[in-house]
Design a protein around this motif. Structure first.
Motif, PDB file in Angstrom:
ATOM      1  N   VAL A  99       0.848  -1.192   0.000  1.00  0.00           N
ATOM      2  CA  VAL A  99       0.000   0.000   0.000  1.00  0.00           C
ATOM      3  C   VAL A  99       0.881   1.237   0.000  1.00  0.00           C
ATOM      4  O   VAL A  99       1.892   1.302   0.701  1.00  0.00           O
ATOM      5  CB  VAL A  99      -0.959   0.007   1.217  1.00  0.00           C
ATOM      6  N   ILE A 100       0.524   2.187  -0.855  1.00  0.00           N
ATOM      7  CA  ILE A 100       1.155   3.503  -0.871  1.00  0.00           C
ATOM      8  C   ILE A 100       0.166   4.480  -0.256  1.00  0.00           C
ATOM      9  O   ILE A 100      -0.995   4.555  -0.687  1.00  0.00           O
ATOM     10  CB  ILE A 100       1.503   3.951  -2.302  1.00  0.00           C
ATOM     11  N   LYS A 101       0.610   5.222   0.721  1.00  0.00           N
ATOM     12  CA  LYS A 101      -0.240   6.241   1.330  1.00  0.00           C
ATOM     13  C   LYS A 101       0.310   7.606   0.949  1.00  0.00           C
ATOM     14  O   LYS A 101       1.498   7.894   1.133  1.00  0.00           O
ATOM     15  CB  LYS A 101      -0.293   6.083   2.845  1.00  0.00           C
ATOM     16  N   LEU A 102      -0.556   8.454   0.403  1.00  0.00           N
ATOM     17  CA  LEU A 102      -0.215   9.825   0.035  1.00  0.00           C
ATOM     18  C   LEU A 102      -0.808  10.770   1.068  1.00  0.00           C
ATOM     19  O   LEU A 102      -1.991  10.660   1.410  1.00  0.00           O
ATOM     20  CB  LEU A 102      -0.778  10.175  -1.339  1.00  0.00           C
ATOM     21  N   ILE A 103      -0.004  11.699   1.569  1.00  0.00           N
ATOM     22  CA  ILE A 103      -0.481  12.638   2.579  1.00  0.00           C
ATOM     23  C   ILE A 103      -0.138  14.050   2.160  1.00  0.00           C
ATOM     24  O   ILE A 103       1.011  14.339   1.760  1.00  0.00           O
ATOM     25  CB  ILE A 103       0.146  12.357   3.969  1.00  0.00           C
ATOM     26  N   LEU A 104      -1.114  14.929   2.244  1.00  0.00           N
ATOM     27  CA  LEU A 104      -0.925  16.363   1.999  1.00  0.00           C
ATOM     28  C   LEU A 104      -1.505  17.100   3.190  1.00  0.00           C
ATOM     29  O   LEU A 104      -2.710  17.021   3.443  1.00  0.00           O
ATOM     30  CB  LEU A 104      -1.622  16.792   0.709  1.00  0.00           C
ATOM     31  N   SER A 105      -0.641  17.782   3.952  1.00  0.00           N
ATOM     32  CA  SER A 105      -1.123  18.484   5.148  1.00  0.00           C
ATOM     33  C   SER A 105      -0.907  19.987   5.000  1.00  0.00           C
ATOM     34  O   SER A 105      -0.187  20.441   4.107  1.00  0.00           O
ATOM     35  CB  SER A 105      -0.395  17.973   6.396  1.00  0.00           C
ATOM     36  N   ARG A 106      -1.500  20.734   5.923  1.00  0.00           N
ATOM     37  CA  ARG A 106      -1.346  22.188   5.876  1.00  0.00           C
ATOM     38  C   ARG A 106       0.066  22.616   6.277  1.00  0.00           C
ATOM     39  O   ARG A 106       0.457  23.761   6.098  1.00  0.00           O
ATOM     40  CB  ARG A 106      -2.386  22.863   6.780  1.00  0.00           C
ATOM     41  N   GLY A 107       0.826  21.679   6.791  1.00  0.00           N
ATOM     42  CA  GLY A 107       2.221  21.960   7.113  1.00  0.00           C
ATOM     43  C   GLY A 107       2.422  22.373   8.549  1.00  0.00           C
ATOM     44  O   GLY A 107       1.599  22.111   9.425  1.00  0.00           O
ATOM     45  N   VAL A 108       3.533  23.043   8.784  1.00  0.00           N
ATOM     46  CA  VAL A 108       3.846  23.522  10.130  1.00  0.00           C
ATOM     47  C   VAL A 108       2.986  24.743  10.430  1.00  0.00           C
ATOM     48  O   VAL A 108       2.744  25.580   9.557  1.00  0.00           O
ATOM     49  CB  VAL A 108       5.343  23.884  10.229  1.00  0.00           C
ATOM     50  N   GLU A 109       2.512  24.839  11.663  1.00  0.00           N
ATOM     51  CA  GLU A 109       1.658  25.965  12.043  1.00  0.00           C
ATOM     52  C   GLU A 109       2.359  27.283  11.741  1.00  0.00           C
ATOM     53  O   GLU A 109       3.521  27.487  12.104  1.00  0.00           O
ATOM     54  CB  GLU A 109       1.307  25.879  13.521  1.00  0.00           C
ATOM     55  N   HIS A 110       1.639  28.150  11.012  1.00  0.00           N
ATOM     56  CA  HIS A 110       2.133  29.458  10.575  1.00  0.00           C
ATOM     57  C   HIS A 110       3.273  29.325   9.564  1.00  0.00           C
ATOM     58  O   HIS A 110       3.960  30.315   9.271  1.00  0.00           O
ATOM     59  CB  HIS A 110       2.601  30.311  11.765  1.00  0.00           C
TER      60      HIS A 110
END
Length: 294
Positions: free
Chosen positions: A103-114
Motif C-alpha cells: 500500500v502507498i499512502k499519500l499525505i498532503l497536510s497544511r504543514g507547520v503551524e504558521h
C-alpha cells in the motif's frame, strides 16, 4: 518483498509544465524523524490522504486516487496538488515495492503551524493479509453517523465528503463494531439512509442489479467501487446509485464492502441477520481487483 519507506515531496505549483519532478522527491528512512513537532497533520489532523493498493509493484487506479486527493484538498482549502508531480511520486514509491501486495499512502497536510508551505509525503508498506475477509466475509453492524443526508450540502465545513486525516471517528466506529461482536460497521444517516463503512464503500445486489449509495451526503466516491462497477457492467449487469433506506440492507441478495487494499469482502451478516454470500462472484471480483489496473 515490500519494505517500509517514505518519500518526502516538495510541493510545487499546480502549473504542470515540467516533464520531470524527480528533484522534488527525497527518499528518507521511514523509521527516522521526519516531521516537525509543529506539523498540523499530527497536531490537528489538518490534511488529506489517499491509500493506493499495489500489486507486484503496480499501483492500482492512480488517476482516480489523485483526482480524489485534489477534491479533498479543494474542500479543505489546501493548495491544489500538482497531478503530474504526484503521479511521478506514486511511481517512485511503487519502485520501492516488491512482489505481492503493498500500500502507498499519500499525505498532503497544511504543514507547520504558521509555516509558508504545506507538507507532503508518500509512504510504502506491506499490505495486511486480507484473505480471511475476502474469502470468509465480514459481519457488520449499523451505526448512526449523527448527520442527516443533507448535512454535507447544508454544512460544508463539516468536510463530510473529504478524505481527511481526522479519522478518529472512523476508528471509533470500528472499535464499537468489535465491541458488538462484528468485524466492521456501516454508517447510517440520522434520517435512516445507508451511507458507507468507515474505510470502505458498500455495494448491494438485488437480483441482477447492483446499487451503491449516491456519492453525496458526505459519502466518498470509492475508487474500488468504480472499478467493480466497470467490471460488472462489462459482464452485462445493471449498476447504479440510489438513496438506499436502511430497511433495504437485510433484503439484499448479496453485499460487499470494497476498498483499495482489502478489495471485495462479502458481508455475511448485518446486525446479526445473515445475508446470502455469492462466493463465486466474490472470487471473480477479487481476481479482477488483483489484476493490473490504471
Amino acid at each position: 518483498m515490500t519494505r517500509r519507506s517514505a518519500l518526502m515531496i516538495d510541493p510545487v505549483s499546480a502549473d504542470e509544465t515540467r516533464a520531470d519532478y524527480s528533484d522534488t522527491f527525497t527518499l528518507v528512512d521511514a523509521a527516522a524523524p521526519a516531521l516537525s513537532v509543529g506539523e498540523l497533520s499530527t497536531q490537528r489532523g489538518d490534511g488529506v490522504f489517499e491509500s493506493i493498493g499495489v500489486v507486484d509493484g503496480h499501483p492500482q487506479e492512480v488517476v482516480p486516487h489523485l483526482e480524489r486527493l485534489a477534491h479533498s484538498a479543494r474542500l479543505c482549502d489546501l493548495p491544489a496538488p500538482n497531478q503530474a508531480q504526484w503521479h511521478q511520486a506514486v511511481e517512485a514509491a511503487a519502485a520501492q515495492c516488491g512482489a505481492g501486495e503493498a500500500v502507498i499512502k499519500l499525505i498532503l497536510s497544511r504543514g507547520v503551524e504558521h509555516g509558508p508551505t504545506p507538507t507532503a509525503w508518500a509512504t510504502t508498506a506491506p499490505a495486511a493479509d486480507f484473505r480471511s475477509a475476502r474469502e470468509g466475509g465480514v459481519r457488520v453492524v449499523t451505526l448512526d453517523r449523527g448527520y442527516d443526508l443533507g448535512a454535507a450540502e447544508r454544512a460544508p465545513w463539516l468536510l463530510l465528503g473529504a478524505k481527511t486525516l481526522s479519522y478518529a471517528v472512523n476508528m471509533a466506529a470500528i472499535r464499537e463494531a468489535h465491541r458488538r461482536g462484528a468485524d466492521d460497521a456501516i454508517f447510517l444517516s440520522s434520517d435512516g439512509f445507508v451511507l458507507e463503512a468507515p474505510t470502505a464503500s458498500l455495494i448491494l445486489r438485488f437480483g441482477d442489479r447492483f446499487v451503491t449509495p449516491e456519492p453525496n451526503g458526505g459519502i466518498l466516491h470509492g475508487t474500488t467501487q468504480l472499478s467493480v462497477y466497470e467490471h460488472l457492467a462489462a459482464q452485462g449487469f445493471e449498476v447504479g446509485y440510489d438513496r438506499i433506506p436502511a430497511s433495504d440492507l437485510p433484503r439484499a441478495d448479496a453485499a460487499w464492502l470494497v476498498s483499495s487494499v482489502r478489495l471485495a469482502a462479502p458481508i455475511t451478516a448485518v446486525d446479526d441477520a445473515a445475508l446470502p454470500v455469492d462466493a463465486e462472484l466474490t472470487a471473480d471480483l477479487n481476481r479482477y481487483l488483483l489484476s493490473p489496473r490504471d
